[in-house]
Every structure is written in C-alpha cells, then in structure tokens.
Design a protein around this motif. Structure first.
Motif, PDB file in Angstrom:
ATOM      1  N   LEU A  21       0.535  -1.131  -0.142  1.00 20.45           N
ATOM      2  CA  LEU A  21      -0.032   0.073  -0.017  1.00 20.45           C
ATOM      3  C   LEU A  21       0.767   1.255   0.073  1.00 20.45           C
ATOM      4  N   LEU A  22       1.708   1.360   0.876  1.00 22.28           N
ATOM      5  CA  LEU A  22       2.743   2.440   0.815  1.00 22.28           C
ATOM      6  C   LEU A  22       3.690   2.495  -0.247  1.00 22.28           C
ATOM      7  N   LEU A  23       4.037   1.434  -0.764  1.00 21.39           N
ATOM      8  CA  LEU A  23       4.580   1.670  -1.940  1.00 21.39           C
ATOM      9  C   LEU A  23       4.102   2.069  -3.108  1.00 21.39           C
ATOM     10  N   ALA A  24       2.810   1.426  -3.258  1.00 23.65           N
ATOM     11  CA  ALA A  24       1.892   2.020  -4.421  1.00 23.65           C
ATOM     12  C   ALA A  24       1.593   3.662  -4.277  1.00 23.65           C
ATOM     13  N   MET A  25       1.229   3.977  -2.969  1.00 23.33           N
ATOM     14  CA  MET A  25       1.206   5.547  -2.760  1.00 23.33           C
ATOM     15  C   MET A  25       2.397   6.219  -3.330  1.00 23.33           C
ATOM     16  N   LEU A 124      -4.720   7.336   0.982  1.00 19.42           N
ATOM     17  CA  LEU A 124      -5.053   6.234   2.147  1.00 19.42           C
ATOM     18  C   LEU A 124      -6.440   6.480   2.481  1.00 19.42           C
ATOM     19  N   SER A 125      -7.297   7.811   2.393  1.00 20.87           N
ATOM     20  CA  SER A 125      -8.668   7.740   2.862  1.00 20.87           C
ATOM     21  C   SER A 125      -9.311   6.959   1.868  1.00 20.87           C
ATOM     22  N   PHE A 126      -9.283   6.953   0.578  1.00 20.78           N
ATOM     23  CA  PHE A 126      -9.704   6.502  -0.431  1.00 20.78           C
ATOM     24  C   PHE A 126      -9.707   4.956  -0.386  1.00 20.78           C
ATOM     25  N   TRP A 140      -7.681  -3.946  -6.181  1.00 20.28           N
ATOM     26  CA  TRP A 140      -8.365  -2.962  -6.796  1.00 20.28           C
ATOM     27  C   TRP A 140      -8.651  -1.525  -5.917  1.00 20.28           C
ATOM     28  N   ALA A 141      -8.563  -1.777  -4.498  1.00 22.28           N
ATOM     29  CA  ALA A 141      -8.688  -0.539  -3.705  1.00 22.28           C
ATOM     30  C   ALA A 141      -7.601   0.039  -3.898  1.00 22.28           C
ATOM     31  N   VAL A 142      -6.381  -0.409  -3.803  1.00 17.83           N
ATOM     32  CA  VAL A 142      -4.923   0.201  -4.258  1.00 17.83           C
ATOM     33  C   VAL A 142      -5.123   1.036  -5.482  1.00 17.83           C
ATOM     34  N   PHE A 143      -5.521   0.409  -6.354  1.00 15.55           N
ATOM     35  CA  PHE A 143      -5.336   1.019  -7.781  1.00 15.55           C
ATOM     36  C   PHE A 143      -6.318   2.120  -7.649  1.00 15.55           C
ATOM     37  N   GLY A 144      -7.683   1.816  -7.150  1.00 16.61           N
ATOM     38  CA  GLY A 144      -8.589   3.004  -7.076  1.00 16.61           C
ATOM     39  C   GLY A 144      -8.248   4.219  -6.264  1.00 16.61           C
ATOM     40  N   ALA A 145      -7.428   3.976  -5.389  1.00 16.78           N
ATOM     41  CA  ALA A 145      -6.980   5.004  -4.578  1.00 16.78           C
ATOM     42  C   ALA A 145      -5.994   5.940  -5.660  1.00 16.78           C
ATOM     43  N   GLY A 146      -5.164   5.185  -6.169  1.00 15.83           N
ATOM     44  CA  GLY A 146      -4.234   5.914  -7.281  1.00 15.83           C
ATOM     45  C   GLY A 146      -4.872   6.611  -8.156  1.00 15.83           C
ATOM     46  N   LEU A 147      -5.839   6.081  -8.943  1.00 15.54           N
ATOM     47  CA  LEU A 147      -6.497   6.776  -9.845  1.00 15.54           C
ATOM     48  C   LEU A 147      -7.195   7.847  -9.477  1.00 15.54           C
ATOM     49  N   PHE A 148      -7.790   7.941  -8.106  1.00 14.93           N
ATOM     50  CA  PHE A 148      -8.367   9.105  -7.513  1.00 14.93           C
ATOM     51  C   PHE A 148      -7.204  10.211  -7.282  1.00 14.93           C
ATOM     52  N   ILE A 149      -6.100  10.033  -6.839  1.00 10.42           N
ATOM     53  CA  ILE A 149      -5.127  11.126  -6.639  1.00 10.42           C
ATOM     54  C   ILE A 149      -4.577  11.516  -8.030  1.00 10.42           C
ATOM     55  N   ILE A 150      -4.489  11.109  -9.057  1.00  8.64           N
ATOM     56  CA  ILE A 150      -3.771  11.496 -10.200  1.00  8.64           C
ATOM     57  C   ILE A 150      -5.059  11.748 -11.221  1.00  8.64           C
ATOM     58  N   ALA A 151      -6.197  12.225 -10.885  1.00 10.62           N
ATOM     59  CA  ALA A 151      -7.215  12.592 -11.585  1.00 10.62           C
ATOM     60  C   ALA A 151      -6.996  13.643 -12.509  1.00 10.62           C
ATOM     61  N   ASN A 152      -6.970  13.548 -13.882  1.00  4.95           N
ATOM     62  CA  ASN A 152      -6.503  14.457 -14.620  1.00  4.95           C
ATOM     63  C   ASN A 152      -7.059  15.921 -14.588  1.00  4.95           C
ATOM     64  N   ASN A 153      -8.189  15.907 -14.280  1.00  4.94           N
ATOM     65  CA  ASN A 153      -8.796  17.436 -14.134  1.00  4.94           C
ATOM     66  C   ASN A 153      -8.479  18.300 -12.763  1.00  4.94           C
ATOM     67  N   LEU A 154      -7.891  17.352 -11.933  1.00  7.88           N
ATOM     68  CA  LEU A 154      -7.334  17.886 -10.809  1.00  7.88           C
ATOM     69  C   LEU A 154      -6.131  18.188 -10.909  1.00  7.88           C
ATOM     70  N   THR A 155      -4.997  17.534 -11.548  1.00  6.26           N
ATOM     71  CA  THR A 155      -3.845  17.659 -12.005  1.00  6.26           C
ATOM     72  C   THR A 155      -3.697  18.957 -12.784  1.00  6.26           C
ATOM     73  N   VAL A 156      -4.619  19.075 -13.713  1.00  5.36           N
ATOM     74  CA  VAL A 156      -4.308  20.359 -14.520  1.00  5.36           C
ATOM     75  C   VAL A 156      -4.343  21.654 -13.738  1.00  5.36           C
ATOM     76  N   HIS A 157      -5.077  21.350 -12.641  1.00  3.39           N
ATOM     77  CA  HIS A 157      -5.289  22.466 -11.664  1.00  3.39           C
ATOM     78  C   HIS A 157      -4.546  22.503 -10.385  1.00  3.39           C
ATOM     79  N   GLY A 158      -3.406  21.731 -10.584  1.00  4.80           N
ATOM     80  CA  GLY A 158      -2.388  21.477  -9.373  1.00  4.80           C
ATOM     81  C   GLY A 158      -2.132  22.367  -8.555  1.00  4.80           C
ATOM     82  N   PRO A 170     -13.201  11.118   0.793  1.00  7.04           N
ATOM     83  CA  PRO A 170     -13.441   9.910   1.185  1.00  7.04           C
ATOM     84  C   PRO A 170     -13.273   9.622   2.567  1.00  7.04           C
ATOM     85  N   PHE A 171     -12.426  10.369   3.400  1.00  4.32           N
ATOM     86  CA  PHE A 171     -12.298  10.430   4.753  1.00  4.32           C
ATOM     87  C   PHE A 171     -13.741  10.718   5.478  1.00  4.32           C
TER      88      PHE A 171
END
Length: 554
Positions: A21-25, A124-126, A140-158, A170-171
C-alpha cells in the motif's frame, strides 16, 4: 489504516499488504509530482501569482499558530477586517504547511510538500473507504486510490491546492458511513463518536475550501435523496424508526457539526453581505458544455490533442476559453462509468451495497446534469435559486473535478465485482490506459528561485512605520501583470514581516480597491486617497526592486 488487513488474519500478510500500500502510494505520488521531483523542486506548480497567493495564506496560518496573528485577519487589505474570507481559507493545509515549515526555511517548497501530503491523505482515505464501506478487494482498492489522486482534471489545476482538498471527501464519507452503521445497529455512542468526527471534519474542511466542501454537501444531499428513492419500504421504515429512537443523539451530532461551521459562518457571511453574491449569468459562463464533458485539456498526454482535433471535425464552432475549460472526465474512465451504471442497475437489489452503488450512480448523473448547459438551458437555474450557498459559486464547471470521487468509486466497484475475471494481460493493459489517460503536462511554471529573490533582502520597516504599500516592479505591462505582480508580492511580504499592507488581491476585493497599475503615474495619488478615506497614518512605501523603505509624507 484500520482496513489494511481486514480480509487477512495473518500478521505477516497484513505487513506485506501495508508495505505494498505505501509503495503504491509513493508510485502514484511520483506520477503526480514527477516533474517537480525530477527538476529538484526548482520549478513548481503554478505561476508567480496564484501559487504565491497560496503561500501568503499558508504563511498566515503559520503566524496564527505562532500566536502572531488573529485567525481570521491577514496582514493584507488593511484596514478591512476578517480578510481571510476574501478567498478560500486553507485551514487544514495551513496546519500541514506550518509543521513542514518547522523543518524548512523555504515557503515555496513547503507549500508544494503540503500538496504532496494532502494527496497522500487522499490516497489512504480513498483506500480506507473502498475497503471499509464497499468491501473492495485489496488490489483494486489500491489501484482505485491511485486513480483518485492523479485525476487529470485535478492535476491540471494542481496549483490550486484548495481543490486538492477533494482528498478529504473519502475520509468524511467513511466517518458518515460508520455513524450510519452505529445508528442502524442501535449503538448511540458509536453514532455520536463517528458522526461528531464527521461534523468536525466538515467544519475544518469548510474553512479550507468552500467550493469543494459545497460540492461534497450538494452531492451528499443528492445521494441521501437517491438512497431514500432506491430503498425498499421496509428499509425506509427501519431508517425512520432508528432516527426516531436516537433523535437526541442525532441532534447532538448536528449541534457539533453546526458549532464546527461557526468559524466559517462568522467571517464569510458578513463578507458575502459586503461583497455580494455571484449572479446566475456569471455562473453560466463556467457551466459545462456537451464537448466539455470529456474536455481533458490540451496538456493531457493521451487524449488532449486527439480530442480537440476530433472536436474540430465534429463541432467546428466549438471554442474554449478561460482557466476552467479543462475539467472534463478522461474518456476511458467515462466509458467505464457508463457501463458500470448498467451493471450496477442490474445488480442493485442483491445487497444493501448494491443499492448504495446504484444511489451513488444516480446522484452522480443527476448532479452532473445540473452543471451542464445545452445552449442557454441549464438545470443550475434551480440549484442557484433553491440550494443554500449556490449563489456564492461562480466556477460551477469545477464540479466535474469533484465528480472524479464518485466516478472512480463506481468504476472500481464495476471492475472488481460486477464483471467476470479478466485475463491478467487485459487487466494490465486496461490499468495502464486508465493511468495514462490521467497524466498530463500540467501547469508547472513557478520558478522557485525567482520567487524567493522577490522577497530576499527584506529588512524591518522604520520604527514609525505601521502600515506599508509597495511600488511596482520594473515591467508590469500586461493587464494581468498590472493587477497581480506588485499586489501578490505585497501579500507575501506582509505575512513574512507580520506587518499590515493596504495592497492585496483576491477572489473578492474590498469595495474601494483601486490599487492596480502601479506604474501609470496616478498610483501614489490613488493610494493617498485610500489612506485618507480610511484615516490611515504612519505609512511607508516599500520599493520592491531595491527593498528600500520610504516614509510617506503627511
């Protein structure tokens, strides 16, 4: 996190899963911040203006925690009060920043690292939510958490770290779910503990970013209505009986939530009365057009140029403008979301979790439709006039950034539970495509050394100087530069020196603000008129290029 090993009773397996989990994060955080990491944090998210304003507000919270400032009063826009309410408050980010600043003398690196920590909290919250609320398998939970934090529309406005506080959704959602479990299980102590925690978190979040908090409340209300709609008669009766039985505990939770919101209301409501609300017409300028649903922006690596070339063929009249044209959902995950809706509908009655997923899908679609316009027609008209707080919003298209939250939930639930097991090769290809479509050449243009040089060499003002204003920089030629350049520098300098300035710039400026274009020959006279109007004395002028102080003659 509590749920790391919820499907495994073996300590060794729990330890391995925790390590993965921490490595994937770390991997997903590297994807998100790879440019800054590779360049050694010499060039950061944003530009000289928005990013520097963020740092100024974060420095304010550092001053607050050091006992040098009142929590609602920044050192700029003097002598106006409660100036925190001129824009988002950044409270939670300010806590993170203040801790990091204990170990770093660089405010810009500290700001960027605060962004990293916020994304880590989101990951971690997701993950916790997917495991605890939706019982999603570990991988799948680890992968979903990763997709959540790299969402394109959020990154564009980083650069807008306040938008990154979507990480708290999610928290709070998990806290509310645990409170609901306590309600239905006839456990009032559990209901109060988890519910109060959610209420306090909402209050802190509200003081951090009003937009994302409002989006969350808007969606949650829609989700609650959807749940009542999809539930059976017996389920609704059981819910109302539980509410009636524990009404005093529920009321106590509501009181905690309201009290937690008082700091926000105490400063933002008076400021709203002072500055006014947004017009319906202004919000429509930021509504999502049909092509905007998938508009990931030109900087998207996989689909940016391809999608816009396609639009030129299909909709030749389509044009985009403004900072928020690129809030669209990436195409592959959008298609999967559509497929997930049908699969979720087919499986909705098999379990309470199935009904929850169906309600989430319905709430996502209905609220999404509210920010879309076709021609001049938009359902936002009803939201604007009926939903509390909607009149304070302008950039309603940013709701698509929030939608990354429920969309990823629906898609991960679909991929993990509602389709047959896929061959490993297809899973890996699909995973790579889902990650790839979220990656982009985001707006990373802040020259850290150049920004530090703007505030280097500062000295204390003369003893008889109590308030200051700043000169212009040598070249402020564009309209944007004439407004921002000197004002933003003054904001950061004021917080660093803990000294009031009349300068500043924010989402809502004071009603008599007239401090743009400092090199036009009338600036000093405009300053004098402002000072006389407010009865401000003992004023100095700081020359920005030389950092020299000059007393203003009475």
């Amino acid at each position: 996190m509590e749920a790391i090993g919820q499907h495994s009773r073996h300590p060794a397996q729990t330890l391995v899963k925790g390590f993965i989990l921490l490595l994937a994060m770390c991997v997903f955080l590297f994807i998100q911040f790879r440019v800054q990491i590779i360049n050694g944090f010499t060039t950061l998210y944003g530009d000289s203006y928005d990013a520097a304003i963020v740092v100024a507000i974060l420095e304010h919270w550092r001053n607050v925690f050091a006992g040098d400032s009142h929590w609602s009063q920044l050192y700029y826009f003097h002598p106006y009060q409660n100036t925190l309410a001129q824009t988002d408050g950044y409270f939670i980010v300010g806590i993170i920043y203040s801790v990091i600043r204990l170990f770093s003398s660089d405010p810009f690196v500290s700001s960027e690292l605060s962004n990293v920590v916020v994304r880590a909290i989101g990951f971690l919250s997701f993950y916790w939510m997917l495991r605890r609320v939706f019982d999603i398998r570990f991988g799948w939970a680890v992968f979903g958490a990763g997709l959540f934090i790299i969402a394109n529309n959020l990154t564009v406005h980083g650069t807008r770290v306040q938008l990154a506080t979507l990480a708290f959704a999610p928290f709070v959602a998990t806290l509310l779910y645990r409170a609901y479990q306590g309600l239905m299980a006839d456990e009032p102590k559990r209901l109060f503990a988890w519910g109060s925690g959610a209420g306090i978190a909402l209050g802190a979040w509200a003081l951090t970013c009003f937009y994302i908090l409002w989006f969350y409340v808007f969606f949650t209300v829609a989700l609650g209505l959807a749940l009542l709609y999809v539930a059976s008669k017996n389920q609704r009766l059981a819910f109302w009986r539980a509410l009636k039985q524990h009404k005093w505990t529920v009321l106590a939770v509501a009181v905690v939530a309201i009290v937690s919101m008082l700091p926000l209301l105490s400063v933002y409501l008076p400021k709203a009365a002072e500055s006014g609300v947004r017009s319906y017409g202004s919000s429509q300028a930021y509504a999502v057009t049909l092509p905007g649903i998938l508009q990931v922006g030109e900087s998207n690596i996989l689909f940016g140029e391809l999608y816009n070339k396609l639009l030129k063929l299909v909709v030749p009249s389509y044009t985009w403008a403004g900072e928020y044209y690129n809030t669209g959902i990436a195409p592959i995950i959008f298609v999967l979301f559509c497929f997930s809706g049908w699969a979720i509908y087919q499986n909705r009655s098999r379990s309470p979790a199935g009904l929850l997923m169906w309600a989430i899908f319905l709430a996502s679609v209905v609220t999404w439709l509210c920010v879309i316009k076709v021609g001049k027609v938009s359902l936002w008209f009803f939201v604007y006039h009926l939903f509390p707080g909607a009149k304070a919003l302008n950039v309603i298209g940013a709701y698509q950034i929030f939608l990354a939250f429920p969309i990823v939930v629906a898609v991960i639930a679909y991929l993990s539970k509602l389709i047959p097991r896929l061959p490993l090769g297809i899973v890996l290809i699909l995973g790579a495509l889902l990650i790839g479509e979220e990656m982009n050449r985001s707006y990373i243009a802040l020259d850290r050394q150049a920004e530090l040089s703007k505030v280097a060499g500062l000295t204390k003002a003369p003893e008889d100087c109590e308030v200051f204003y700043v000169s212009g920089w040598a070249k402020q030629e564009s309209q944007i530069d004439k407004i921002y350049a000197h004002n933003v520098s003054a904001m950061l300098i004021a917080e660093l020196l803990q000294m009031p300035t009349i300068n500043g710039f924010a989402s809502f400026n004071p009603p008599d603000w007239n401090l743009s274009d400092p090199n036009d020959g009338t600036y000093d006279q405009r300053v004098r008129e402002y000072l006389n109007k407010h009865g401000i004395h003992n004023v100095c002028k700081l020359d920005l290029p030389t950092k020299q102080w000059q007393a203003l003659a009475p």
